[in-house]
Scaffold this motif. Structure first.
Motif, mmCIF file in Angstrom:
data_model
loop_
_atom_site.group_PDB
_atom_site.id
_atom_site.type_symbol
_atom_site.label_atom_id
_atom_site.label_comp_id
_atom_site.label_asym_id
_atom_site.label_seq_id
_atom_site.Cartn_x
_atom_site.Cartn_y
_atom_site.Cartn_z
ATOM 1 N N LYS A 278 7.298 14.141 0.066
ATOM 2 C CA LYS A 278 7.964 13.277 1.041
ATOM 3 C C LYS A 278 8.411 11.983 0.375
ATOM 4 O O LYS A 278 8.044 11.709 -0.771
ATOM 5 N N GLY A 279 9.195 11.211 1.086
ATOM 6 C CA GLY A 279 9.822 10.022 0.513
ATOM 7 C C GLY A 279 8.913 8.824 0.345
ATOM 8 O O GLY A 279 9.118 8.009 -0.549
ATOM 9 N N GLN A 280 7.888 8.681 1.210
ATOM 10 C CA GLN A 280 7.003 7.531 1.122
ATOM 11 C C GLN A 280 5.567 7.981 1.373
ATOM 12 O O GLN A 280 5.300 8.749 2.291
ATOM 13 N N VAL A 281 4.657 7.496 0.538
ATOM 14 C CA VAL A 281 3.256 7.919 0.591
ATOM 15 C C VAL A 281 2.384 6.680 0.498
ATOM 16 O O VAL A 281 2.713 5.739 -0.238
ATOM 17 N N ARG B 219 0.817 -1.216 0.000
ATOM 18 C CA ARG B 219 0.000 0.000 0.000
ATOM 19 C C ARG B 219 0.849 1.263 0.000
ATOM 20 O O ARG B 219 0.346 2.349 -0.220
ATOM 21 N N MET B 220 2.134 1.109 0.242
ATOM 22 C CA MET B 220 3.033 2.261 0.303
ATOM 23 C C MET B 220 3.819 2.393 -0.996
ATOM 24 O O MET B 220 4.197 1.414 -1.619
ATOM 25 N N VAL B 221 4.056 3.654 -1.394
ATOM 26 C CA VAL B 221 4.813 3.951 -2.607
ATOM 27 C C VAL B 221 6.073 4.706 -2.193
ATOM 28 O O VAL B 221 5.987 5.724 -1.495
ATOM 29 N N ASN B 222 7.225 4.192 -2.586
ATOM 30 C CA ASN B 222 8.495 4.860 -2.319
ATOM 31 C C ASN B 222 8.767 5.837 -3.449
ATOM 32 O O ASN B 222 8.837 5.436 -4.613
ATOM 33 N N ALA B 223 8.907 7.099 -3.122
ATOM 34 C CA ALA B 223 9.066 8.133 -4.145
ATOM 35 C C ALA B 223 10.500 8.211 -4.639
ATOM 36 O O ALA B 223 11.437 8.161 -3.854
ATOM 37 N N ASP B 224 10.657 8.348 -5.956
ATOM 38 C CA ASP B 224 11.964 8.646 -6.528
ATOM 39 C C ASP B 224 12.059 10.172 -6.648
ATOM 40 O O ASP B 224 11.231 10.901 -6.100
#
Length: 145
Positions: A128-131, A114-119
């Motif tokens: 932010k880094g994770q959403v 369910r979490m997306v790690n942002a590039d």
């Protein structure tokens, strides 16, 4: 005990004529089926009765039409355009293209899907880094007009 009965039935079948075996088998089978059908039939009837009442109360289902607000073409911000393109798109297409980008670059968290790690590109959009995927739609709303 059951195997002894089967063995006895096989011996009797070999000795008796074929017609006699068919008659005895036909007589025994309906009795077993009738006994087996009675018990589940009561349970099934009890379960079906409330379902019929609920179905009778509901109106026939109408075909859903998409909300015009979702289908309106929106222009993405320059940060979002780097991911989904600069052409005006409906909000649904923006989310679809964003998910395609996330899957292509394997940005979905391996442990918690369910979490997306942002590039680098997504950090500009999300801030932010994770959403979580539930916050993502709200954060996208700030980048479309």
């Amino acid at each position: 005990m059951a195997t002894a009965k089967k063995a006895a039935a096989k011996k009797a079948a070999k000795k008796a004529p074929a017609k006699a075996v068919k008659k005895t088998a036909a007589k025994k089978a309906p009795a077993k089926k009738a006994a087996a059908k009675k018990a589940p039939a009561k349970k099934a009837a009890a379960k079906k009765a409330p379902a019929k009442k609920a179905a009778a109360k509901k109106a026939p289902a109408k075909k859903r039409t998409p909300n015009a607000a979702f289908m309106k073409a929106l222009t993405p911000s320059p940060q979002l355009a780097a991911v989904v393109g600069s052409a005006p798109l409906p909000r649904t297409e923006v989310v679809s293209k964003l998910w395609a980008y996330i899957k292509k670059n394997k940005l979905q968290d391996a442990v918690n899907k369910r979490m997306v790690n942002a590039d680098a590109k997504l950090k500009e959009i999300f801030g932010k880094g994770q959403v979580s995927m539930f916050e993502m739609a709200g954060l996208i709303g700030k980048h479309v007009k």
